[in-house]
Design a protein around this motif. Structure first.
Motif, PDB file in Angstrom:
ATOM      1  N   LEU A   1       0.820  -1.212   0.000  1.00 28.84           N
ATOM      2  CA  LEU A   1       0.000   0.000   0.000  1.00 28.84           C
ATOM      3  C   LEU A   1       0.850   1.258   0.000  1.00 28.84           C
ATOM      4  CD1 LEU A   1      -2.716  -1.086   2.616  1.00 28.84           C
ATOM      5  CD2 LEU A   1      -2.840  -1.221   0.111  1.00 28.84           C
ATOM      6  N   TYR A   2       2.071   1.140   0.490  1.00 27.65           N
ATOM      7  CA  TYR A   2       2.966   2.289   0.586  1.00 27.65           C
ATOM      8  C   TYR A   2       3.456   2.781  -0.781  1.00 27.65           C
ATOM      9  CZ  TYR A   2       6.340  -1.549   0.177  1.00 27.65           C
ATOM     10  OH  TYR A   2       7.021  -2.667  -0.232  1.00 27.65           O
ATOM     11  N   LEU A   3       3.215   2.001  -1.832  1.00 27.31           N
ATOM     12  CA  LEU A   3       3.649   2.414  -3.167  1.00 27.31           C
ATOM     13  C   LEU A   3       2.772   3.519  -3.753  1.00 27.31           C
ATOM     14  CD1 LEU A   3       4.626  -0.977  -4.850  1.00 27.31           C
ATOM     15  CD2 LEU A   3       6.090   0.707  -3.719  1.00 27.31           C
ATOM     16  N   ASP A   4       1.630   3.762  -3.127  1.00 22.33           N
ATOM     17  CA  ASP A   4       0.775   4.864  -3.562  1.00 22.33           C
ATOM     18  C   ASP A   4       1.389   6.182  -3.073  1.00 22.33           C
ATOM     19  OD1 ASP A   4      -1.159   6.714  -4.106  1.00 22.33           O
ATOM     20  OD2 ASP A   4      -2.694   5.847  -2.791  1.00 22.33           O
ATOM     21  N   PRO A   5       1.886   7.046  -3.975  1.00 22.18           N
ATOM     22  CA  PRO A   5       2.563   8.275  -3.544  1.00 22.18           C
ATOM     23  C   PRO A   5       1.642   9.280  -2.858  1.00 22.18           C
ATOM     24  CG  PRO A   5       2.291   8.260  -5.915  1.00 22.18           C
ATOM     25  CD  PRO A   5       1.886   6.905  -5.441  1.00 22.18           C
TER      26      PRO A   5
ATOM     27  N   SER B   1       5.582   8.181  13.518  1.00 23.36           N
ATOM     28  CA  SER B   1       4.507   8.942  12.884  1.00 23.36           C
ATOM     29  C   SER B   1       4.119   8.224  11.605  1.00 23.36           C
ATOM     30  CB  SER B   1       4.966  10.368  12.570  1.00 23.36           C
ATOM     31  OG  SER B   1       5.964  10.343  11.552  1.00 23.36           O
ATOM     32  N   PHE B   2       2.987   8.607  11.033  1.00 20.22           N
ATOM     33  CA  PHE B   2       2.552   8.014   9.770  1.00 20.22           C
ATOM     34  C   PHE B   2       3.600   8.235   8.683  1.00 20.22           C
ATOM     35  CE2 PHE B   2       0.312   8.578   5.683  1.00 20.22           C
ATOM     36  CZ  PHE B   2      -0.231   7.313   5.546  1.00 20.22           C
ATOM     37  N   TYR B   3       4.150   9.447   8.640  1.00 19.24           N
ATOM     38  CA  TYR B   3       5.176   9.795   7.659  1.00 19.24           C
ATOM     39  C   TYR B   3       6.390   8.862   7.770  1.00 19.24           C
ATOM     40  CZ  TYR B   3       8.615  12.802   5.264  1.00 19.24           C
ATOM     41  OH  TYR B   3       9.586  13.300   4.430  1.00 19.24           O
ATOM     42  N   GLN B   4       6.848   8.635   9.011  1.00 12.68           N
ATOM     43  CA  GLN B   4       8.011   7.758   9.216  1.00 12.68           C
ATOM     44  C   GLN B   4       7.695   6.318   8.808  1.00 12.68           C
ATOM     45  OE1 GLN B   4       8.353   8.741  13.431  1.00 12.68           O
ATOM     46  NE2 GLN B   4      10.422   9.502  13.080  1.00 12.68           N
ATOM     47  N   PHE B   5       6.537   5.839   9.237  1.00 13.48           N
ATOM     48  CA  PHE B   5       6.144   4.455   8.976  1.00 13.48           C
ATOM     49  C   PHE B   5       6.118   4.149   7.482  1.00 13.48           C
ATOM     50  CE2 PHE B   5       2.420   1.563   8.198  1.00 13.48           C
ATOM     51  CZ  PHE B   5       3.054   0.388   8.574  1.00 13.48           C
ATOM     52  N   ILE B   6       5.444   5.008   6.701  1.00 12.26           N
ATOM     53  CA  ILE B   6       5.292   4.758   5.270  1.00 12.26           C
ATOM     54  C   ILE B   6       6.612   4.929   4.527  1.00 12.26           C
ATOM     55  CG2 ILE B   6       4.186   5.561   3.154  1.00 12.26           C
ATOM     56  CD1 ILE B   6       2.378   3.930   5.023  1.00 12.26           C
ATOM     57  N   ASN B   7       7.349   5.968   4.863  1.00 13.08           N
ATOM     58  CA  ASN B   7       8.583   6.237   4.116  1.00 13.08           C
ATOM     59  C   ASN B   7       9.718   5.278   4.471  1.00 13.08           C
ATOM     60  OD1 ASN B   7       8.000   8.448   2.276  1.00 13.08           O
ATOM     61  ND2 ASN B   7       7.587   9.639   4.107  1.00 13.08           N
ATOM     62  N   GLU B   8       9.665   4.652   5.634  1.00  6.58           N
ATOM     63  CA  GLU B   8      10.631   3.585   5.931  1.00  6.58           C
ATOM     64  C   GLU B   8      10.370   2.362   5.062  1.00  6.58           C
ATOM     65  OE1 GLU B   8      10.670   2.789  10.103  1.00  6.58           O
ATOM     66  OE2 GLU B   8      11.539   4.748  10.618  1.00  6.58           O
ATOM     67  N   LEU B   9       9.099   2.052   4.853  1.00  5.67           N
ATOM     68  CA  LEU B   9       8.759   0.950   3.954  1.00  5.67           C
ATOM     69  C   LEU B   9       9.180   1.276   2.517  1.00  5.67           C
ATOM     70  CD1 LEU B   9       5.212  -0.002   5.306  1.00  5.67           C
ATOM     71  CD2 LEU B   9       7.309  -1.335   5.526  1.00  5.67           C
ATOM     72  N   ARG B  10       8.989   2.506   2.125  1.00  2.00           N
ATOM     73  CA  ARG B  10       9.414   2.923   0.787  1.00  2.00           C
ATOM     74  C   ARG B  10      10.930   2.845   0.641  1.00  2.00           C
ATOM     75  NH1 ARG B  10       5.380   8.197   0.508  1.00  2.00           N
ATOM     76  NH2 ARG B  10       3.494   7.050  -0.160  1.00  2.00           N
ATOM     77  N   THR B  11      11.635   3.166   1.717  1.00  2.57           N
ATOM     78  CA  THR B  11      13.102   3.068   1.676  1.00  2.57           C
ATOM     79  C   THR B  11      13.544   1.625   1.465  1.00  2.57           C
ATOM     80  OG1 THR B  11      13.328   5.004   3.124  1.00  2.57           O
ATOM     81  CG2 THR B  11      15.217   3.522   2.982  1.00  2.57           C
TER      82      THR B  11
ATOM     83  N   ALA C   1       9.299   3.358  -5.958  1.00  2.02           N
ATOM     84  CA  ALA C   1       9.276   3.003  -4.534  1.00  2.02           C
ATOM     85  C   ALA C   1       8.139   3.698  -3.788  1.00  2.02           C
ATOM     86  CB  ALA C   1      10.610   3.369  -3.890  1.00  2.02           C
ATOM     87  N   GLY C   2       7.435   4.616  -4.442  1.00  2.00           N
ATOM     88  CA  GLY C   2       6.301   5.271  -3.803  1.00  2.00           C
ATOM     89  C   GLY C   2       6.531   6.716  -3.414  1.00  2.00           C
ATOM     90  N   PHE C   3       7.770   7.195  -3.567  1.00  3.89           N
ATOM     91  CA  PHE C   3       8.048   8.600  -3.244  1.00  3.89           C
ATOM     92  C   PHE C   3       7.493   9.482  -4.360  1.00  3.89           C
ATOM     93  CE2 PHE C   3      11.413   6.283  -0.997  1.00  3.89           C
ATOM     94  CZ  PHE C   3      11.349   6.853   0.256  1.00  3.89           C
ATOM     95  N   ASN C   4       7.050  10.675  -3.969  1.00  2.00           N
ATOM     96  CA  ASN C   4       6.509  11.575  -5.001  1.00  2.00           C
ATOM     97  C   ASN C   4       7.507  12.634  -5.434  1.00  2.00           C
ATOM     98  OD1 ASN C   4       6.474  13.202  -2.731  1.00  2.00           O
ATOM     99  ND2 ASN C   4       4.508  14.148  -3.214  1.00  2.00           N
ATOM    100  N   SER C   5       8.741  12.580  -4.890  1.00  2.00           N
ATOM    101  CA  SER C   5       9.777  13.511  -5.337  1.00  2.00           C
ATOM    102  C   SER C   5      11.148  12.940  -5.018  1.00  2.00           C
ATOM    103  CB  SER C   5       9.623  14.879  -4.657  1.00  2.00           C
ATOM    104  OG  SER C   5      10.086  14.841  -3.323  1.00  2.00           O
ATOM    105  N   LYS C   6      12.138  13.371  -5.789  1.00  2.27           N
ATOM    106  CA  LYS C   6      13.506  12.909  -5.563  1.00  2.27           C
ATOM    107  C   LYS C   6      14.069  13.475  -4.266  1.00  2.27           C
ATOM    108  CE  LYS C   6      16.795  14.039  -8.532  1.00  2.27           C
ATOM    109  NZ  LYS C   6      17.624  14.029  -9.771  1.00  2.27           N
TER     110      LYS C   6
END
Length: 370
Positions: free
Chosen positions: A272-276, A305-315, A339-344
């Protein structure tokens, strides 16, 4: 004398730039943040009055009545900035008690009409003599007001930047970073004011210093991004913790552990984390729990936080992509998007924070060990 006049001419440049900047905001170069921009435009108009007043005083143009008219709205300047900042950080929320912030300005307006304005027309009038402390307040209140409202505006911005990480997995276009630079520019102007009082050398060059500060202010303002409400904020929280009293009655420790397992498993297995554009409310809907419960499980069950949780999975996803033969043709932006990030920028920042390496350094380090 001519050299001093040449430097003082920068007051006119500063005033003109602020009149133009305020007009752009009122005309509406940004059709989204209209109300907040108009408050900011009002702030610039009043600030422009101050620089126009300094210019007129320096060159002895106009009478004392005109000078006083330009000084009248000064006590409304920082409340206008405060209203602008609240409009940017919470555009969908109603602004309560906004008139209270303008009470000092209204009092100063009444004081001027009764005590100051009559003397410009008729010197023969008799009014009660005011105590000395009122004169002190009239002279120095605006300075204290500047410091107070700047601190309040900065705290509002910090709270906004923390809040968006509770509800969104992306912050690049909604973090109001341009507003931070604007507040820094305002702080620069405040420091110039303080230093010009204590140092004659700073006073001499203050017209140029003010003008440079106005340039920073204009650049920050014109680089703003439109803010769209991604979803409603949660009720105010203290120290980043959801309302514990209510949630503690709803969730036991066992339930938190069970929900933590469900959240991590479903988010990871279904990717689910692949959704940017993933937000807290979207993820809670996919899992089948409320946003408050999801926020509580993340904060207290995972300590993230939600931000940390999702972006760690994206990492973690990005790590696999960087070392995969199937994605060798992708550049770094391509890897970030996959990977799901919306920006470099977010990708690089998050990746380095998690691995202590840049993506290219990570590839080199793992190529050597493989």
């Amino acid at each position: 004398m001519s050299e001093i006049n040449t430097l003082a001419a920068f007051y006119a440049f500063s005033g003109g730039a602020l009149w133009l900047l305020g007009s752009l905001l009122f005309i509406g170069f940004d059709k989204v943040n209209t109300q907040a921009n108009r408050w900011l435009g009002a702030f610039y108009f009043i600030l422009a009055c101050s620089f126009t007043q300094l210019f007129l005083e320096e060159f002895e143009i106009g009478g004392s009545f005109l000078i006083h008219l330009l000084e009248l709205p000064r006590w409304a300047m920082l409340p206008c900035l405060y209203m602008a900042v609240t409009g940017y950080v919470s555009p969908s929320l109603p602004k309560k008690d906004k008139l209270l912030h303008f009470v000092p300005f209204l009092l100063f307006l009444v004081f001027s009409l009764v005590y100051l304005m009559p003397k410009f027309f008729n010197g023969q009038y008799h009014l009660p003599i005011l105590p000395p402390w009122i004169g002190f307040i009239v002279r120095y209140f605006s300075f204290g007001q500047m410091v107070y409202y700047w601190i309040v505006c900065f705290l509002l911005l910090r709270r906004h930047q923390k809040n968006i990480k509770r509800v969104s997995s992306f912050t690049d276009k909604i973090d109001l970073e341009w507003l931070r630079y604007l507040l820094i520019s305002v702080l620069v102007l405040i420091f110039i004011r303080i230093l010009s009082i204590s140092s004659i050398h700073v006073t001499y060059y203050s017209p140029i210093l003010y003008f440079l500060g106005i340039i920073l202010l204009a650049y920050s303002t014109l680089s703003q991004k439109s803010i769209y409400a991604i979803e409603a904020y949660q009720p105010p929280e203290k120290d980043g913790i959801a309302p514990q009293k209510v949630l503690n009655e709803r969730l036991t420790a066992e339930q938190v552990e069970e929900l933590k397992s469900i959240v991590t498993r479903k988010t990871d297995s279904e990717k689910l984390y692949l959704d940017p554009s993933l937000t807290l409310s979207v993820l809670s809907g996919k899992i089948g729990i409320s946003t408050h419960e999801l926020s509580y499980v993340l904060n207290n069950g995972l300590g993230k936080s939600f931000y940390q949780f999702i972006n760690e999975l994206r990492t973690e996803e990005a790590k696999s992509l960087l070392l995969s033969e199937d994605t060798k043709h992708l550049d770094m932006l391509g890897v970030a998007i996959r990977a799901g990030f919306n920006s470099k920028t977010t990708f690089y920042t998050t990746f380095k924070k998690a691995t202590k390496l840049t993506p290219k350094e990570y590839i080199k380090a793992n190529s050597k060990t493989s």
